[in-house]
Design a protein around this motif. Structure first.
Motif, PDB file in Angstrom:
ATOM      1  N   LEU A 163      48.599 158.726  90.012  1.00  0.00           N
ATOM      2  CA  LEU A 163      49.544 159.122  91.149  1.00  0.00           C
ATOM      3  C   LEU A 163      51.009 159.025  90.570  1.00  0.00           C
ATOM      4  CD1 LEU A 163      49.744 156.294  93.792  1.00  0.00           C
ATOM      5  CD2 LEU A 163      48.637 155.993  91.484  1.00  0.00           C
ATOM      6  N   SER A 164      52.014 159.740  91.247  1.00  0.00           N
ATOM      7  CA  SER A 164      53.295 159.627  91.114  1.00  0.00           C
ATOM      8  C   SER A 164      53.913 159.779  92.503  1.00  0.00           C
ATOM      9  CB  SER A 164      53.668 161.030  90.491  1.00  0.00           C
ATOM     10  OG  SER A 164      55.146 160.940  90.432  1.00  0.00           O
ATOM     11  N   VAL A 165      54.941 158.865  92.647  1.00  0.00           N
ATOM     12  CA  VAL A 165      55.546 158.489  93.947  1.00  0.00           C
ATOM     13  C   VAL A 165      57.099 158.479  93.713  1.00  0.00           C
ATOM     14  CG1 VAL A 165      55.767 156.780  95.964  1.00  0.00           C
ATOM     15  CG2 VAL A 165      53.844 156.916  94.801  1.00  0.00           C
ATOM     16  N   THR A 166      57.558 158.966  94.671  1.00  0.00           N
ATOM     17  CA  THR A 166      59.321 159.131  94.544  1.00  0.00           C
ATOM     18  C   THR A 166      59.534 158.135  95.616  1.00  0.00           C
ATOM     19  OG1 THR A 166      59.498 161.416  93.856  1.00  0.00           O
ATOM     20  CG2 THR A 166      61.504 160.290  94.709  1.00  0.00           C
ATOM     21  N   PHE A 167      60.411 157.018  95.431  1.00  0.00           N
ATOM     22  CA  PHE A 167      60.875 156.116  96.400  1.00  0.00           C
ATOM     23  C   PHE A 167      62.352 156.455  96.684  1.00  0.00           C
ATOM     24  CE2 PHE A 167      57.562 153.915  94.087  1.00  0.00           C
ATOM     25  CZ  PHE A 167      56.710 153.243  95.111  1.00  0.00           C
ATOM     26  N   PRO A 168      62.659 156.022  97.895  1.00  0.00           N
ATOM     27  CA  PRO A 168      64.043 156.346  98.554  1.00  0.00           C
ATOM     28  C   PRO A 168      64.993 155.030  98.063  1.00  0.00           C
ATOM     29  CG  PRO A 168      62.757 155.693 100.437  1.00  0.00           C
ATOM     30  CD  PRO A 168      61.810 155.764  99.289  1.00  0.00           C
ATOM     31  N   SER A 169      65.948 155.582  97.395  1.00  0.00           N
ATOM     32  CA  SER A 169      66.875 154.568  96.968  1.00  0.00           C
ATOM     33  C   SER A 169      67.723 153.938  98.237  1.00  0.00           C
ATOM     34  CB  SER A 169      68.014 154.936  96.092  1.00  0.00           C
ATOM     35  OG  SER A 169      68.667 156.286  96.375  1.00  0.00           O
ATOM     36  N   ALA A 170      67.852 154.616  99.523  1.00  0.00           N
ATOM     37  CA  ALA A 170      68.393 154.349 100.499  1.00  0.00           C
ATOM     38  C   ALA A 170      67.405 153.438 101.401  1.00  0.00           C
ATOM     39  CB  ALA A 170      68.905 155.499 101.221  1.00  0.00           C
ATOM     40  N   GLY A 171      66.261 153.147 100.905  1.00  0.00           N
ATOM     41  CA  GLY A 171      65.319 152.267 101.905  1.00  0.00           C
ATOM     42  C   GLY A 171      65.715 150.999 102.143  1.00  0.00           C
ATOM     43  N   SER A 297      56.722 160.261  86.143  1.00  0.00           N
ATOM     44  CA  SER A 297      57.331 160.884  87.000  1.00  0.00           C
ATOM     45  C   SER A 297      57.723 159.936  88.319  1.00  0.00           C
ATOM     46  CB  SER A 297      56.720 162.166  87.282  1.00  0.00           C
ATOM     47  OG  SER A 297      55.543 162.089  88.147  1.00  0.00           O
ATOM     48  N   THR A 298      56.835 158.781  88.466  1.00  0.00           N
ATOM     49  CA  THR A 298      57.302 157.991  89.560  1.00  0.00           C
ATOM     50  C   THR A 298      58.769 157.341  89.425  1.00  0.00           C
ATOM     51  OG1 THR A 298      55.219 157.339  89.930  1.00  0.00           O
ATOM     52  CG2 THR A 298      56.633 155.710  90.471  1.00  0.00           C
ATOM     53  N   LYS A 299      59.475 157.502  90.354  1.00  0.00           N
ATOM     54  CA  LYS A 299      60.895 157.103  90.339  1.00  0.00           C
ATOM     55  C   LYS A 299      61.289 156.739  91.551  1.00  0.00           C
ATOM     56  CE  LYS A 299      62.136 161.970  91.015  1.00  0.00           C
ATOM     57  NZ  LYS A 299      62.854 162.875  90.366  1.00  0.00           N
ATOM     58  N   MET A 300      62.944 156.177  91.567  1.00  0.00           N
ATOM     59  CA  MET A 300      63.655 155.862  92.896  1.00  0.00           C
ATOM     60  C   MET A 300      64.617 156.839  92.851  1.00  0.00           C
ATOM     61  SD  MET A 300      64.730 152.455  94.281  1.00  0.00           S
ATOM     62  CE  MET A 300      65.974 151.856  93.203  1.00  0.00           C
ATOM     63  N   ALA A 301      64.999 157.623  93.824  1.00  0.00           N
ATOM     64  CA  ALA A 301      65.830 158.594  94.074  1.00  0.00           C
ATOM     65  C   ALA A 301      66.473 158.804  95.232  1.00  0.00           C
ATOM     66  CB  ALA A 301      65.309 159.865  93.342  1.00  0.00           C
ATOM     67  N   ALA A 302      67.821 159.211  95.493  1.00  0.00           N
ATOM     68  CA  ALA A 302      68.253 159.532  96.792  1.00  0.00           C
ATOM     69  C   ALA A 302      67.754 160.844  97.320  1.00  0.00           C
ATOM     70  CB  ALA A 302      69.771 159.970  96.612  1.00  0.00           C
ATOM     71  N   SER A 303      66.577 160.559  97.811  1.00  0.00           N
ATOM     72  CA  SER A 303      65.540 161.618  98.711  1.00  0.00           C
ATOM     73  C   SER A 303      64.432 160.830  99.489  1.00  0.00           C
ATOM     74  CB  SER A 303      64.765 162.331  97.668  1.00  0.00           C
ATOM     75  OG  SER A 303      64.121 161.583  96.669  1.00  0.00           O
ATOM     76  N   PRO A 304      63.816 161.449 100.230  1.00  0.00           N
ATOM     77  CA  PRO A 304      62.768 160.961 101.084  1.00  0.00           C
ATOM     78  C   PRO A 304      61.641 160.312 100.231  1.00  0.00           C
ATOM     79  CG  PRO A 304      63.426 162.927 101.988  1.00  0.00           C
ATOM     80  CD  PRO A 304      63.932 162.806 100.749  1.00  0.00           C
ATOM     81  N   PHE A 305      60.898 159.355 100.983  1.00  0.00           N
ATOM     82  CA  PHE A 305      59.627 158.956 100.275  1.00  0.00           C
ATOM     83  C   PHE A 305      58.716 159.996 100.135  1.00  0.00           C
ATOM     84  CE2 PHE A 305      55.334 157.115 100.460  1.00  0.00           C
ATOM     85  CZ  PHE A 305      55.225 156.148  99.367  1.00  0.00           C
ATOM     86  N   THR A 306      58.186 160.104  98.888  1.00  0.00           N
ATOM     87  CA  THR A 306      57.081 161.533  98.770  1.00  0.00           C
ATOM     88  C   THR A 306      56.096 160.956  97.827  1.00  0.00           C
ATOM     89  OG1 THR A 306      59.108 162.844  98.814  1.00  0.00           O
ATOM     90  CG2 THR A 306      56.832 163.778  98.189  1.00  0.00           C
ATOM     91  N   LEU A 307      54.821 161.114  98.159  1.00  0.00           N
ATOM     92  CA  LEU A 307      53.532 161.237  97.193  1.00  0.00           C
ATOM     93  C   LEU A 307      53.611 162.241  96.574  1.00  0.00           C
ATOM     94  CD1 LEU A 307      51.109 159.529  96.091  1.00  0.00           C
ATOM     95  CD2 LEU A 307      49.802 160.390  97.892  1.00  0.00           C
ATOM     96  N   THR A 308      54.115 162.447  95.401  1.00  0.00           N
ATOM     97  CA  THR A 308      54.413 163.654  94.470  1.00  0.00           C
ATOM     98  C   THR A 308      53.077 164.097  94.171  1.00  0.00           C
ATOM     99  OG1 THR A 308      56.729 162.731  93.989  1.00  0.00           O
ATOM    100  CG2 THR A 308      55.713 164.648  92.745  1.00  0.00           C
ATOM    101  N   SER A 309      52.247 163.382  93.610  1.00  0.00           N
ATOM    102  CA  SER A 309      50.852 163.807  93.240  1.00  0.00           C
ATOM    103  C   SER A 309      49.971 162.849  93.075  1.00  0.00           C
ATOM    104  CB  SER A 309      50.827 164.171  91.518  1.00  0.00           C
ATOM    105  OG  SER A 309      51.179 163.206  90.940  1.00  0.00           O
ATOM    106  N   PHE A 310      48.495 163.089  93.173  1.00  0.00           N
ATOM    107  CA  PHE A 310      47.567 162.133  93.374  1.00  0.00           C
ATOM    108  C   PHE A 310      46.199 162.780  92.936  1.00  0.00           C
ATOM    109  CE2 PHE A 310      43.873 160.218  95.185  1.00  0.00           C
ATOM    110  CZ  PHE A 310      43.923 158.778  94.970  1.00  0.00           C
ATOM    111  N   ASP A 311      45.712 162.398  91.742  1.00  0.00           N
ATOM    112  CA  ASP A 311      44.325 162.826  91.060  1.00  0.00           C
ATOM    113  C   ASP A 311      43.560 161.740  90.892  1.00  0.00           C
ATOM    114  OD1 ASP A 311      45.595 165.655  90.768  1.00  0.00           O
ATOM    115  OD2 ASP A 311      46.867 164.657  89.065  1.00  0.00           O
TER     116      ASP A 311
END
Length: 435
Positions: A163-171, A297-311
């Motif tokens: 899986l790949s997750v994008t975490f919000p840096s502003a959380g 591709s899992t990262k922390m960025a200035a964007s909303p929390f997103t489950l980018t992929s799950f296999d």
């Protein structure tokens, strides 16, 4: 004598009219084969008879069906089948006598017990095949009725998750983390939304194909300050109501997974695959064991929390999704989980003398001594034609030709009637003669 000669002609014309009428009546019957009348002359002969004699009329030699190819009409049903070339489908009656019949009518459907049947309820016959579609037994004695399965019958336990997750840096750090201390390191409650930032729910499977929800709650543990540029998030994962421990040495309660990101938002930990289990949630047929990987591709960025992929590679037994029939007659079932299964190969029968077959009605025929024994084979082999799915063979009746033949038969009938009328006039004249 002329009365009986003309009478035989009348009867012959009546039979011809009846056959032509039957052809016209069945112009819309799927798989129907037109018939033609064959007549012969009657001559009384003896060893001492002179060659210069008149015949005694005509007789019906037979009614022969013509098994020429009918036109193919497209259909939207995959179980509507047509034979392009020679051969007959083989069906077996569903009653106790199990009569075998042969037909060109390929309008098959599924009955309440999931058998493929024709319009009269007889079972379509196929040859058994292996998983790759190769025939494993031949001959009519090896034929069987085909029944569609409801499920694929195969399932697979989840063994890998990527899986790949994008975490919000502003959380923010959840409010409940203010009570966090080394003596109370796991201040988390899944029933309290204030104790975590985000959650995701996906599905995993056990060996029997039972599905279980996999819910992960993500908690931000700190904000960068001073010399501390890394950010930690913890992941609390539950399968059903059972929490996974990412640290097998945790003595008191399941340990969450810590994900670390540097000042640029790049993931620095965990760096590899994590092996988990055995874990037995309520209702599982066997313990679950799988490897979990947070991809690069899992990262922390200035964007909303997103489950980018799950296999994940597990699946339940699939439900029947589609049935297809190939040109070689191979019937393949496709299921919702992506499985496909060869169910059998349709039998085609040929005869050395198809005109000798006995009509059974409903565009069916039975074998006789005149037709010879059926030659059983697969489509596109031993002189049999190909099977076309999504099409039906129409009657081989040419309506224009039949109407012309109808006019001719009517004229023949009228001519023979005139002959009787003429003979009657002659007889009457003789009766009226006076000496």
């Amino acid at each position: 004598m002329s009365f009986y000669t003309a009478l035989s002609g009348l009867k012959a014309s009546q039979t011809d009219l009846a056959v032509i009428s039957n052809n016209i009546a069945n112009v819309g019957t799927t798989g129907f084969k037109r018939s033609g009348t064959e007549f012969g002359d009657l001559v009384s002969s003896s060893p001492m008879q002179s060659s210069g004699i008149a015949g005694q009329g005509t007789r019906l030699r037979g009614i022969a069906q013509q098994f020429t190819q009918g036109g193919l009409e497209s259909s939207e049903r995959s179980l509507d089948l047509a034979i392009s070339g020679q051969g007959f489908f083989v069906t077996r009656a569903s009653n106790s006598n199990g009569q075998v019949s042969y037909t060109r009518n390929g309008a098959f459907s599924v009955d309440a017990n999931r058998f493929l049947t024709d319009s009269a309820g007889a079972y379509l016959q196929v040859l058994p095949t292996d998983t790759k579609g190769a025939v494993t037994a031949t001959g009519l004695s090896s034929a069987r009725s085909i029944q569609l399965p409801l499920t694929s019958g195969t399932s697979k336990a989840t063994q890998t998750i990527d899986l790949s997750v994008t975490f919000p840096s502003a959380g923010d750090v959840p409010a409940t983390r203010s009570t966090y201390s080394t003596s109370n390191p796991y201040k988390f409650d899944r029933t309290d939304p204030n104790s975590y930032n985000q959650s995701t729910t996906t599905t995993v499977y056990d060996a029997a194909g039972n599905a279980f929800p996999m819910t992960t709650y993500y908690v931000r543990e700190n904000l960068p300050s001073g010399t501390t540029t890394d950010t930690n998030w913890t992941a609390h994962t539950f399968i059903g109501d059972t929490e996974i421990s990412y640290d097998s040495s945790a003595a008191t309660q399941p340990a969450p997974l810590t994900l670390t990101f540097d000042g640029t938002g790049a993931k620095t930990a965990p760096s590899g695959t994590i092996n988990l289990g055995p874990l037995t949630p309520n209702g599982a047929s066997a313990p679950l064991e799988f490897s979990l990987t947070y991809s690069g591709s899992t990262k922390m960025a200035a964007s909303p929390f997103t489950l980018t992929s799950f296999d994940q590679d597990g699946y339940a037994a699939g439900q029947l999704d589609n049935v297809s029939v190939g040109a070689d007659g191979l019937i393949v079932a496709t299921f919702s989980n992506g499985d496909s299964q060869a169910l059998g190969k349709i039998i085609l029968a040929n005869f050395s003398n198809p005109e000798g077959l006995r009509q059974l009605g409903d565009s069916k025929w039975g074998a006789t001594g005149l037709s010879g024994e059926p030659i059983i084979g697969e489509a596109s082999s031993n002189g049999t034609g190909q099977i076309q799915s999504g099409a039906l063979e129409q009657a081989n009746v040419d309506i224009t030709e039949e109407l012309v033949a109808l006019i001719q038969a009517q004229r023949n009938f009228s001519a023979n009637a005139k002959t009787i009328e003429a003979a009657n006039t002659m007889t009457q004249t003789i009766v009226n003669l006076r000496t």
